[in-house]
Design an enzyme around this catalytic site. Structure first.
Site, PDB file in Angstrom:
ATOM      1  N   GLN A  27       0.822  -1.216   0.000  1.00  0.00           N
ATOM      2  CA  GLN A  27       0.000   0.000   0.000  1.00  0.00           C
ATOM      3  C   GLN A  27       0.855   1.265   0.000  1.00  0.00           C
ATOM      4  OE1 GLN A  27      -3.233   0.857  -0.278  1.00  0.00           O
ATOM      5  NE2 GLN A  27      -3.811  -1.260  -0.627  1.00  0.00           N
ATOM      6  N   ARG A  47      12.943   1.461   8.214  1.00  0.00           N
ATOM      7  CA  ARG A  47      13.887   1.050   9.251  1.00  0.00           C
ATOM      8  C   ARG A  47      15.264   0.816   8.615  1.00  0.00           C
ATOM      9  NH1 ARG A  47      10.832  -4.734  10.347  1.00  0.00           N
ATOM     10  NH2 ARG A  47      10.676  -5.297   8.156  1.00  0.00           N
ATOM     11  N   GLN A  84       2.466  -4.923  13.040  1.00  0.00           N
ATOM     12  CA  GLN A  84       3.617  -4.057  13.339  1.00  0.00           C
ATOM     13  C   GLN A  84       3.212  -2.615  13.657  1.00  0.00           C
ATOM     14  OE1 GLN A  84       6.833  -5.111  13.733  1.00  0.00           O
ATOM     15  NE2 GLN A  84       5.732  -7.059  13.657  1.00  0.00           N
ATOM     16  N   HIS A 107      -6.213   0.139   7.438  1.00  0.00           N
ATOM     17  CA  HIS A 107      -7.109  -0.922   7.914  1.00  0.00           C
ATOM     18  C   HIS A 107      -7.189  -0.754   9.430  1.00  0.00           C
ATOM     19  CE1 HIS A 107      -9.054  -4.744   8.415  1.00  0.00           C
ATOM     20  NE2 HIS A 107      -7.981  -5.478   8.637  1.00  0.00           N
ATOM     21  N   GLY A 133      -2.772  -2.882  -3.421  1.00  0.00           N
ATOM     22  CA  GLY A 133      -1.927  -1.735  -3.703  1.00  0.00           C
ATOM     23  C   GLY A 133      -1.721  -1.478  -5.189  1.00  0.00           C
ATOM     24  N   ASP A 190     -14.221  -6.389   6.836  1.00  0.00           N
ATOM     25  CA  ASP A 190     -13.052  -6.747   6.030  1.00  0.00           C
ATOM     26  C   ASP A 190     -12.561  -8.152   6.404  1.00  0.00           C
ATOM     27  OD1 ASP A 190     -10.804  -5.339   4.239  1.00  0.00           O
ATOM     28  OD2 ASP A 190      -9.809  -6.560   5.751  1.00  0.00           O
ATOM     29  N   GLU A 194     -12.746 -11.613   4.097  1.00  0.00           N
ATOM     30  CA  GLU A 194     -11.522 -12.387   3.825  1.00  0.00           C
ATOM     31  C   GLU A 194     -11.731 -13.857   4.206  1.00  0.00           C
ATOM     32  OE1 GLU A 194      -8.279  -8.819   4.684  1.00  0.00           O
ATOM     33  OE2 GLU A 194      -8.615 -10.357   6.192  1.00  0.00           O
ATOM     34  N   GLU A 226     -11.460 -25.992 -15.136  1.00  0.00           N
ATOM     35  CA  GLU A 226     -12.873 -25.786 -14.789  1.00  0.00           C
ATOM     36  C   GLU A 226     -13.065 -25.153 -13.416  1.00  0.00           C
ATOM     37  OE1 GLU A 226     -14.914 -25.933 -17.059  1.00  0.00           O
ATOM     38  OE2 GLU A 226     -13.779 -27.110 -18.503  1.00  0.00           O
ATOM     39  N   SER A 251     -24.095 -18.914 -20.559  1.00  0.00           N
ATOM     40  CA  SER A 251     -24.921 -19.799 -21.381  1.00  0.00           C
ATOM     41  C   SER A 251     -26.164 -20.240 -20.604  1.00  0.00           C
ATOM     42  CB  SER A 251     -24.114 -21.043 -21.778  1.00  0.00           C
ATOM     43  OG  SER A 251     -23.929 -21.863 -20.640  1.00  0.00           O
TER      44      SER A 251
HETATM   45  N1  LIG Z   1      -1.967  -5.536   0.923  1.00  0.00           N
HETATM   46  C1  LIG Z   1      -2.919  -4.749   0.455  1.00  0.00           C
HETATM   47  O1  LIG Z   1      -3.057  -4.582  -0.755  1.00  0.00           O
HETATM   48  C2  LIG Z   1      -3.814  -3.980   1.402  1.00  0.00           C
HETATM   49  C3  LIG Z   1      -5.091  -3.583   0.993  1.00  0.00           C
HETATM   50  C4  LIG Z   1      -5.850  -2.746   1.830  1.00  0.00           C
HETATM   51  C5  LIG Z   1      -5.330  -2.386   3.071  1.00  0.00           C
HETATM   52  N2  LIG Z   1      -4.115  -2.853   3.455  1.00  0.00           N
HETATM   53  C6  LIG Z   1      -3.567  -2.419   4.751  1.00  0.00           C
HETATM   54  O2  LIG Z   1      -2.431  -1.608   4.499  1.00  0.00           O
HETATM   55  C7  LIG Z   1      -1.514  -1.719   5.601  1.00  0.00           C
HETATM   56  C8  LIG Z   1      -0.158  -2.103   5.062  1.00  0.00           C
HETATM   57  O3  LIG Z   1      -0.259  -3.403   4.510  1.00  0.00           O
HETATM   58  P1  LIG Z   1       0.720  -3.837   3.350  1.00  0.00           P
HETATM   59  O4  LIG Z   1       0.219  -5.138   2.802  1.00  0.00           O
HETATM   60  O5  LIG Z   1       0.947  -2.680   2.441  1.00  0.00           O
HETATM   61  O6  LIG Z   1       2.040  -4.091   4.210  1.00  0.00           O
HETATM   62  P2  LIG Z   1       3.424  -4.669   3.686  1.00  0.00           P
HETATM   63  O7  LIG Z   1       3.548  -4.547   2.211  1.00  0.00           O
HETATM   64  O8  LIG Z   1       3.638  -6.031   4.264  1.00  0.00           O
HETATM   65  O9  LIG Z   1       4.441  -3.647   4.398  1.00  0.00           O
HETATM   66  C9  LIG Z   1       5.790  -3.796   4.178  1.00  0.00           C
HETATM   67  C10 LIG Z   1       6.499  -2.516   4.605  1.00  0.00           C
HETATM   68  O10 LIG Z   1       6.353  -2.347   6.024  1.00  0.00           O
HETATM   69  C11 LIG Z   1       7.652  -2.187   6.580  1.00  0.00           C
HETATM   70  N3  LIG Z   1       7.731  -2.708   7.943  1.00  0.00           N
HETATM   71  C12 LIG Z   1       7.367  -3.950   8.361  1.00  0.00           C
HETATM   72  N4  LIG Z   1       7.598  -4.079   9.683  1.00  0.00           N
HETATM   73  C13 LIG Z   1       8.129  -2.890  10.076  1.00  0.00           C
HETATM   74  C14 LIG Z   1       8.615  -2.412  11.331  1.00  0.00           C
HETATM   75  N5  LIG Z   1       8.546  -3.153  12.453  1.00  0.00           N
HETATM   76  N6  LIG Z   1       9.129  -1.162  11.371  1.00  0.00           N
HETATM   77  C15 LIG Z   1       9.192  -0.389  10.265  1.00  0.00           C
HETATM   78  N7  LIG Z   1       8.768  -0.790   9.050  1.00  0.00           N
HETATM   79  C16 LIG Z   1       8.247  -2.028   8.976  1.00  0.00           C
HETATM   80  C17 LIG Z   1       8.534  -2.995   5.659  1.00  0.00           C
HETATM   81  O11 LIG Z   1       9.840  -2.570   5.912  1.00  0.00           O
HETATM   82  P3  LIG Z   1      11.114  -3.062   5.065  1.00  0.00           P
HETATM   83  O12 LIG Z   1      11.140  -2.140   3.886  1.00  0.00           O
HETATM   84  O13 LIG Z   1      12.227  -2.866   6.026  1.00  0.00           O
HETATM   85  O14 LIG Z   1      10.870  -4.499   4.711  1.00  0.00           O
HETATM   86  C18 LIG Z   1       7.963  -2.643   4.297  1.00  0.00           C
HETATM   87  O15 LIG Z   1       8.469  -1.419   3.805  1.00  0.00           O
HETATM   88  C19 LIG Z   1      -2.118  -2.753   6.540  1.00  0.00           C
HETATM   89  O16 LIG Z   1      -2.849  -2.080   7.523  1.00  0.00           O
HETATM   90  C20 LIG Z   1      -3.070  -3.544   5.636  1.00  0.00           C
HETATM   91  O17 LIG Z   1      -4.124  -4.180   6.317  1.00  0.00           O
HETATM   92  C21 LIG Z   1      -3.341  -3.616   2.657  1.00  0.00           C
END
Ligand SMILES: NC(=O)c1ccc[n+]([C@@H]2O[C@H](COP(=O)([O-])OP(=O)(O)OC[C@H]3O[C@@H](n4cnc5c(N)ncnc54)[C@H](OP(=O)(O)O)[C@@H]3O)[C@@H](O)[C@H]2O)c1
Length: 321
Positions: A27, A47, A84, A107, A133, A190, A194, A226, A251
């Site tokens: 995201q 980080r 996190q 979220h 995203g 949500d 899921e 299928e 169909s």
């Molecule tokens: N996935 C989706 O498409 C989607 C859809 C709707 C809503 N959401 C919501 O959006 C939010 C983010 O989800 P996401 O799927 O985008 O997350 P994600 O891709 O798993 O997030 C990864 C990022 O978070 C950083 N991170 C992880 N742990 C951390 C920590 N302890 N300290 C600092 N940075 C940290 C990672 O750091 P590094 O760069 O160091 O690895 C990376 O940059 C959530 O609340 C989720 O429910 C997601």
């Protein structure tokens, strides 16, 4: 429920503000790029040792350590994994003496589960794009946008709703529609979808149908086509035209089979199971189970994912990919 489009939302509350995005994942990256394209000032907080630092810098962002982002930004979006959010907030935001901070989430899980207890000084809101995203970015670029839900959890400034709406508009949600909700409604619905439809339900339906054909002697590629491959075709049709519209486009045999057999396959037991799933989320039982899984390093998840890879439907999938 009112649908807010671009023309209905005032962008002024976000004007001149520095937006700090925590993370650069699913995201965070698309939201940051959309904001930058809209002319907003964005800094990325990562980080030490983050593998995303270089990509973010190559996209033209200033990438800072998280404490520095807290100092520079007016609005902080915590776009890190849900489990996190509380550790990051507690370590870097709660401890800051800065006043007037607004904190946003994509979220409501960490708030609804009670993992993150906001400091009473902070405005807390939710802008939840209803899509992955990559859709947030692609649809922003083609001018359509994914719809979004907005909720205010804590309003200290009196300006939180206007700010959240402006943020939803800035990332492109108001091209399609922004809707107001509560953290509780967004989170519970949500998780429910899921568990019953998008992830838990659909995967079981596909696999069970596939296994039924295999058990009856059908070949794996045919069963795969299928029961899995064609799901996207129907899902796209339902997404575009609704269920009634999809039925008008299939169909006569498919239509009759749907109407005649569907209620026997997905029967009242499934509805009762869904009610129980909803009750487990509403009572907090799901949050407790998830917390225990997080605390022990995700053993149930890892085990299931290993078994996934060994299933013959995955071999059939690889024939085409
Ligand atoms: N996935 C989706 O498409 C989607 C859809 C709707 C809503 N959401 C919501 O959006 C939010 C983010 O989800 P996401 O799927 O985008 O997350 P994600 O891709 O798993 O997030 C990864 C990022 O978070 C950083 N991170 C992880 N742990 C951390 C920590 N302890 N300290 C600092 N940075 C940290 C990672 O750091 P590094 O760069 O160091 O690895 C990376 O940059 C959530 O609340 C989720 O429910 C997601």
């Amino acid at each position: 429920m009112q649908r807010y489009l671009d023309a209905d939302i005032d962008a002024t509350p976000l004007a001149g503000k520095t937006i700090g995005i925590f993370g650069y994942g699913n995201q965070a990256c698309p939201q940051a790029l959309n904001l930058k394209d809209g002319g907003y000032s964005v800094v990325i907080g990562l980080r030490t040792g983050s593998p995303h630092r270089e990509t973010a810098e190559q996209s033209g962002f200033s990438v800072l350590d998280i404490p520095e982002v807290v100092k520079q930004a007016d609005l902080l979006m915590l776009l890190v994994p849900d489990d996190q959010c509380a550790p990051v907030y507690d370590a870097h935001i709660r401890t800051s003496e800065k006043t007037g901070l607004a904190i946003g989430f994509a979220h409501g899980l960490c708030l609804q589960a009670g993992w993150l207890k906001p400091d009473p000084r902070h405005d807390i809101f939710l802008v939840a794009p209803k899509g992955q995203g990559r859709g947030v970015r692609q649809k922003f670029q083609d001018g359509s946008g994914v719809p979004g839900l907005v909720a205010v959890h804590q309003d200290v400034s009196g300006n939180t709703e206007a700010l959240a709406m402006a943020y939803a508009k800035a990332i492109g949600c108001a091209h399609t529609g922004v809707f107001q909700t509560s953290v509780s409604e967004e989170t519970i619905s949500d998780l429910f979808s899921e568990q019953t439809v998008l992830c838990g339900g659909l995967t079981r339906l596909i696999r069970m149908a596939y296994e039924t054909l295999i058990e009856a002697g059908f070949s794996a590629p045919v069963a795969y086509f299928e029961c899995l491959y064609e799901v996207k075709l129907i899902a796209d049709l339902i997404h575009e035209k609704g269920i009634a519209g999809m039925r008008e486009g299939i169909s006569s045999a498919a239509l009759f089979g749907d109407i005649h057999e569907g209620d026997r396959v997905i029967d009242s037991h499934v509805r009762e199971n869904m009610r129980q799933t909803l009750a487990r989320i509403q009572s907090g039982e799901f949050f407790q189970a998830f917390q225990a899984e997080i605390d022990s390093g995700f053993p149930e998840v890892r085990d299931a994912m290993l078994k996934d890879r060994a299933h013959s439907i995955e071999q059939a999938h690889r024939l085409l990919h």
